[in-house]
Structure formats: structure tokens, C-alpha cells
Motif scaffolding. Structure first.
Motif, PDB file in Angstrom:
ATOM      1  N   LEU A   2      12.941 -18.811  22.418  1.00 34.12           N
ATOM      2  CA  LEU A   2      13.185 -19.362  21.085  1.00 34.12           C
ATOM      3  C   LEU A   2      12.011 -20.211  20.622  1.00 34.12           C
ATOM      4  O   LEU A   2      11.594 -20.144  19.466  1.00 34.12           O
ATOM      5  N   ALA A  58      16.178 -16.385  14.098  1.00 39.89           N
ATOM      6  CA  ALA A  58      16.142 -15.787  15.434  1.00 39.89           C
ATOM      7  C   ALA A  58      17.469 -15.092  15.701  1.00 39.89           C
ATOM      8  O   ALA A  58      18.529 -15.721  15.618  1.00 39.89           O
ATOM      9  N   GLY A  90      20.212 -23.249  22.877  1.00 45.47           N
ATOM     10  CA  GLY A  90      20.022 -23.046  21.445  1.00 45.47           C
ATOM     11  C   GLY A  90      19.364 -24.203  20.733  1.00 45.47           C
ATOM     12  O   GLY A  90      18.698 -24.013  19.711  1.00 45.47           O
ATOM     13  N   THR A 136      15.537 -24.196  19.494  1.00 43.64           N
ATOM     14  CA  THR A 136      15.009 -23.292  18.470  1.00 43.64           C
ATOM     15  C   THR A 136      14.221 -24.025  17.391  1.00 43.64           C
ATOM     16  O   THR A 136      14.480 -25.193  17.093  1.00 43.64           O
ATOM     17  N   ILE A 172      19.526 -19.796  13.943  1.00 44.79           N
ATOM     18  CA  ILE A 172      19.907 -18.765  14.903  1.00 44.79           C
ATOM     19  C   ILE A 172      21.038 -17.917  14.337  1.00 44.79           C
ATOM     20  O   ILE A 172      22.046 -18.433  13.852  1.00 44.79           O
TER      21      ILE A 172
END
Length: 391
Positions: free
Chosen positions: A310, A321, A338, A341, A345
Motif C-alpha cells: 500500500l 487502492a 490498512g 495506505t 482503499i
């Protein structure tokens, strides 16, 4: 939440029950349940000072703080104390819900479902006891906030959320008002705000978030060593920034409450944007506002290198993403990694169970890739439950 139609609203302060005789070292909620008279007297003092709500003293009446106790019975007793103090004057009585003290990966090792279960037990008890609304008060992390809000939304009660931040406007896990607002209002919070020091710099957090707010703002200002006049003066920048639900904390006396009530008379109902800019995904530390067209990356697999993948995603043509989640382990990996990032996302899953887990364990607001094998009539309620964006 009909009384939110009558804003501004003055919350009762967090009472200092030591002033009512709470012994040093005693568990406040247990002592209060055994001594309803002093607890009720303090709540009635707040009413006479001008508050328009009362909260039952249930902040720590949960399994996180009081394991092996009768949590439902304790919450019933404490809500009754507040209801008796409110009498027949029509003042709504809320159930206060405090932080769990637990943190999910990468900030800790707690299980999100365990946190949810703890909140669900208390919140169900508050609902059954007759609470009129829920106040999620002073929670330290987005995982706590989301777990408590998910539990709260099962009751149908109105929910006010107050996020505890330091003098820089940051939570213990690095979050701030704007990404929390984007996430929590999409999940169904009725009002969102901060529990913080009465510093003008923190009022700017509300000013910056104002154009993105679809719900009213709330704040609980710590009185610290401020006089009533000083606290009321410190509240003005928050009110000017759009706050319309106002309270103060431990150490505030009736004169502080009266001063806040007087200054609030100068402010009318909240003016929310007609079309708030809420089209954003989020992680705990950042909100990502979306353009008219979302360009997804090539699918990124959930592996042990997901965080690096990421971070390393570098394609000027890509605006989100796309993470492929194929199983429950993948959902857990996405939840843990997560937050690294640099882009919003989007999640792709072909199993409703796996998608539910991915949305549940991700601390923020995801985009759902609807180009999958899950029917739209299944996708839509999942998106609504977790506040996700269906694309």
C-alpha cells in the motif's frame, strides 16, 4: 432524535462524586448504586443550573472496568437514579458509555469482536433500563468508537459521540476529528465531536470539518482551573465554529454550568451545509476526498507485505487502492495494515461473509467494489451498516 431538533443543547457535566462522599479507591459505579441519594443530589444540582439533559453515571459500568459484576443490573440501578433525578420535567436521560481501554492491532492485541461484545452488553442494558439516548463519551480510538457505535445502532437510540483528544487534537492512536466524522456519521452517529481542553486551537478542528458535517457537532470542554467566566469565554470559539451540543467535565460546578447556559443563549440552531462534502473514504489518521471518477489500482493481494504494498503503490493514474480479500485471514490483515495506505482503499470480495469481516475490522471508511459476485441487495445493507461507499 427529536431533542436534537431543539439545539443548542447543554449536557450535564461529569459529576465529581468524591464531593458527594465517594471514598478514595472505591469503584464509583458500584458505590453510587449503593448510595443513590448523594448521586441523585449531584444530578439535580446540574438540572437546577440549567442543563437540558442528564446522563446516568454509567461511564465505567461495563465488563472492561468491572469484570465479574452484574453489568445489566448495575446499569439498571444507575439509570433509575438519573431518571428519579430528572423527575417529571421531561428532561431526557442518557446512558454514558466510556472507553474500553483496549486496542486492536497494530496498536494492541485486543480482538475487535471482544470489544464489541463488551459494549453490546452494556448498551443493551442501558436500552432495557429506559435510557433515552446514548453518549459515547471520551473514547480514545476509532476501533472503540466503531465497536460502540455498531452496538449502539442495534438499539435504535440516538447516539452522541465524543472523541477524546490531546492538545494537538489527536487521539491516543493518532486519529483526529475529520476522519472520525467521515467514518462515524456514515455509520449513523447522530452527533459527533470532541472531549478536549478548552483551547481555541481545538475549535479550529470543528471549523475545518464544518463543510463535511452532515450531523451536529458536540464538545465536552475540560474545565481545568478555569473560572466560570473563563470557561464560558473559552466555549465561544467552539460555538462560533458550529458546535451546538456543549458540556464540561469533572471539576465544573453549578456556576460553570450557569455560565455556559448563558453564553449558549447567543447562538441559534446549527446551520449544516445543504450539501455537505461527505464523499470520502478514511483511515484513522486521514480522510481521502474522492473525485468524480475513481480509478482503481490492479488488485492487491492480502499478504504479509500488504502494508508495504500500500505504501509503495505509485501510479499517478490510480486514485484508489483495490485490495482483494478472499478469506477471513485476509480481512484481518486488511484491518491491521490498512492504516498505512496513502490512497483511499476499495475492497473486492466475492463472499458476503468475507466482505462483512473486511468492513467490520477496518478502522475507517472503505469503498466497496460492486463488480463482484455478491448481489446488490446484499451489498447495500452491508454498506449501510458499516458506512461504506458502494462503487
Amino acid at each position: 432524535m427529536d431533542y436534537l431538533d431543539r439545539l443548542p443543547l447543554l449536557l450535564d457535566p461529569i459529576p465529581d462524586f468524591h464531593a458527594a462522599g465517594l471514598p478514595s479507591g472505591a469503584e464509583p459505579e458500584l458505590w453510587l448504586a449503593e448510595h443513590p441519594g448523594p448521586a441523585g443530589n449531584l444530578l439535580r444540582r446540574s438540572l437546577s443550573a440549567g442543563v437540558r439533559t442528564l446522563c446516568a453515571p454509567t461511564l465505567c459500568a461495563n465488563r472492561f472496568c468491572l469484570p465479574h459484576r452484574d453489568i445489566p443490573g448495575l446499569n439498571r440501578q444507575l439509570v433509575k437514579i438519573a431518571k428519579d433525578a430528572a423527575g417529571t420535567v421531561g428532561i431526557p436521560v442518557g446512558g454514558a458509555v466510556g472507553p474500553s481501554g483496549l486496542f486492536v492491532p497494530p496498536h494492541g492485541e485486543a480482538d475487535f469482536d471482544d470489544i464489541y461484545d463488551g459494549y453490546r452488553e452494556q448498551i443493551r442494558s442501558l436500552d432495557e433500563a429506559g435510557a433515552d439516548f446514548l453518549l459515547l463519551d471520551g473514547l480514545h480510538s476509532l476501533s472503540d468508537l466503531r465497536a460502540a457505535l455498531l452496538a449502539a445502532r442495534t438499539t435504535g437510540l440516538p447516539v452522541i459521540v465524543l472523541i477524546s483528544v490531546d492538545s494537538d487534537g489527536r487521539t491516543m492512536t493518532g486519529g483526529s476529528l475529520l476522519p472520525a466524522l467521515i467514518t462515524l456519521q456514515a455509520m449513523g452517529a447522530d452527533a459527533v465531536g470532541l472531549s478536549c481542553a478548552a483551547e481555541p486551537e481545538l475549535a479550529e478542528e470543528f471549523r475545518r470539518a464544518r463543510q463535511h458535517a452532515a450531523v451536529p457537532f458536540a464538545v465536552r470542554l475540560r474545565p481545568d482551573d478555569l473560572t466560570p467566566v473563563e470557561l464560558a469565554g473559552a466555549a465561544v470559539p467552539f460555538l462560533e465554529a458550529g458546535v451546538r451540543i456543549l458540556g464540561t467535565g469533572i471539576g465544573a460546578g453549578p456556576e460553570h454550568v450557569k455560565a455556559l447556559a448563558e453564553v449558549m443563549k447567543k447562538f441559534g440552531p446549527p446551520v449544516l451545509p445543504e450539501e455537505p462534502d461527505c464523499d470520502a473514504a478514511a483511515i484513522e489518521q486521514e480522510a481521502f476526498f474522492l473525485g468524480d471518477d475513481i480509478v482503481l489500482s490492479e488488485p492487491i493481494r492480502c499478504t504479509s507485505s500488504l502494508a508495504d504494498d500500500l505504501i509503495d503503490l505509485d501510479d499517478e493514474q490510480v486514485t484508489a487502492a483495490l485490495v482483494d480479500v478472499t478469506g477471513m485471514d485476509d480481512a484481518a490483515l486488511l484491518g491491521e495494515a490498512g492504516g498505512m495506505t496513502r490512497l483511499p482503499i476499495a475492497v473486492h470480495a466475492d463472499s458476503p461473509t468475507v466482505l462483512d469481516a473486511a468492513l467490520r475490522y477496518f478502522q475507517g471508511r472503505l469503498i466497496i467494489d460492486s463488480n463482484c459476485q455478491i448481489e446488490r441487495e446484499t451489498l447495500e445493507p452491508l454498506a449501510a451498516k458499516y458506512g461504506a461507499i458502494l462503487y
